[in-house]
Design a protein around this motif. Sequence first.
Motif, PDB file in Angstrom:
ATOM      1  N   MET A   1      -5.320   7.173   1.369  1.00 60.68           N
ATOM      2  CA  MET A   1      -5.670   5.938   1.809  1.00 60.68           C
ATOM      3  C   MET A   1      -7.226   6.235   2.179  1.00 60.68           C
ATOM      4  O   MET A   1      -7.990   5.470   1.891  1.00 60.68           O
ATOM      5  CB  MET A   1      -4.641   5.447   3.150  1.00 60.68           C
ATOM      6  N   VAL A   4      -9.254   6.489  -0.731  1.00 62.31           N
ATOM      7  CA  VAL A   4      -9.445   4.961  -1.309  1.00 62.31           C
ATOM      8  C   VAL A   4     -10.797   4.326  -0.427  1.00 62.31           C
ATOM      9  O   VAL A   4     -11.647   3.762  -1.016  1.00 62.31           O
ATOM     10  CB  VAL A   4      -8.365   4.125  -1.386  1.00 62.31           C
ATOM     11  N   ARG A   5     -10.699   4.430   0.966  1.00 60.49           N
ATOM     12  CA  ARG A   5     -11.369   3.932   1.936  1.00 60.49           C
ATOM     13  C   ARG A   5     -12.872   4.411   1.639  1.00 60.49           C
ATOM     14  O   ARG A   5     -13.967   3.826   1.567  1.00 60.49           O
ATOM     15  CB  ARG A   5     -11.162   4.021   3.255  1.00 60.49           C
ATOM     16  N   SER A  67     -10.922  -2.297  -0.351  1.00 61.49           N
ATOM     17  CA  SER A  67     -10.468  -1.388   0.443  1.00 61.49           C
ATOM     18  C   SER A  67      -9.267  -1.594   1.163  1.00 61.49           C
ATOM     19  O   SER A  67      -8.321  -0.800   1.242  1.00 61.49           O
ATOM     20  CB  SER A  67     -11.645  -0.675   1.288  1.00 61.49           C
ATOM     21  N   LEU A  70      -6.462  -1.922  -1.282  1.00 59.22           N
ATOM     22  CA  LEU A  70      -6.149  -0.625  -1.692  1.00 59.22           C
ATOM     23  C   LEU A  70      -5.197  -0.066  -0.535  1.00 59.22           C
ATOM     24  O   LEU A  70      -4.273   0.708  -0.846  1.00 59.22           O
ATOM     25  CB  LEU A  70      -7.023   0.276  -2.316  1.00 59.22           C
ATOM     26  N   ALA A  71      -5.646   0.039   0.617  1.00 56.68           N
ATOM     27  CA  ALA A  71      -5.145   0.513   1.526  1.00 56.68           C
ATOM     28  C   ALA A  71      -3.579  -0.030   2.068  1.00 56.68           C
ATOM     29  O   ALA A  71      -2.508   0.910   1.830  1.00 56.68           O
ATOM     30  CB  ALA A  71      -5.796   0.578   3.053  1.00 56.68           C
ATOM     31  N   THR A  74      -1.613   1.419  -1.114  1.00 58.36           N
ATOM     32  CA  THR A  74      -1.371   2.899  -0.935  1.00 58.36           C
ATOM     33  C   THR A  74      -0.111   3.076   0.334  1.00 58.36           C
ATOM     34  O   THR A  74       0.593   3.810   0.024  1.00 58.36           O
ATOM     35  CB  THR A  74      -2.615   3.298  -0.218  1.00 58.36           C
ATOM     36  N   ALA A  75      -0.191   2.248   0.843  1.00 54.03           N
ATOM     37  CA  ALA A  75       1.028   2.364   2.243  1.00 54.03           C
ATOM     38  C   ALA A  75       2.258   1.930   1.600  1.00 54.03           C
ATOM     39  O   ALA A  75       3.416   2.555   1.736  1.00 54.03           O
ATOM     40  CB  ALA A  75       0.626   1.257   3.190  1.00 54.03           C
ATOM     41  N   LEU A  77       3.080   2.329  -1.802  1.00 49.81           N
ATOM     42  CA  LEU A  77       3.458   3.464  -2.786  1.00 49.81           C
ATOM     43  C   LEU A  77       3.867   4.447  -1.765  1.00 49.81           C
ATOM     44  O   LEU A  77       5.154   4.950  -2.251  1.00 49.81           O
ATOM     45  CB  LEU A  77       2.182   3.679  -3.632  1.00 49.81           C
ATOM     46  N   ARG A  78       3.395   4.765  -0.551  1.00 51.03           N
ATOM     47  CA  ARG A  78       3.871   5.824   0.337  1.00 51.03           C
ATOM     48  C   ARG A  78       5.402   5.617   0.615  1.00 51.03           C
ATOM     49  O   ARG A  78       6.226   6.508   0.683  1.00 51.03           O
ATOM     50  CB  ARG A  78       3.118   5.935   1.402  1.00 51.03           C
TER      51      ARG A  78
END
Length: 126
Positions: A1, A4-5, A67, A70-71, A74-75, A77-78
Amino acid sequence: MLFVRHQAWHIAHVALQHFTLCVCALLTELSSEAVRMSRDQLDSVASHMESLLSVAVQLQAQCREQSVHLAALTAQLREEAQNLRQQTSLAEQDMAEIHKTLEELMDTKMAFEAKERQARKLSRQL
């Protein structure tokens, strides 16, 4: 994450640097050409610079939005990866239990067949 940021911030930063360089080039050109430029031309250049600044601000806002998006992805997907790891662990435990049960059944079958053979052998002897 964080990557990505950082990547989104880097894109916005590069865009702003490019914008700054364009503005600096325009200002340099303006200072040397200002004597020869008419008021309308100066107003046009100022208007163009304002529109460039507006575009840069919009790009920066878009990068921030991307951003954040995408964050969040990402969270998500985690979390999905963690769920998959847990499901895999449970499946592995189930498979180990099935394997153990299968071995016990095979042992029981073999013992039963051995007793069956022994019973036939004894019945033939009688």
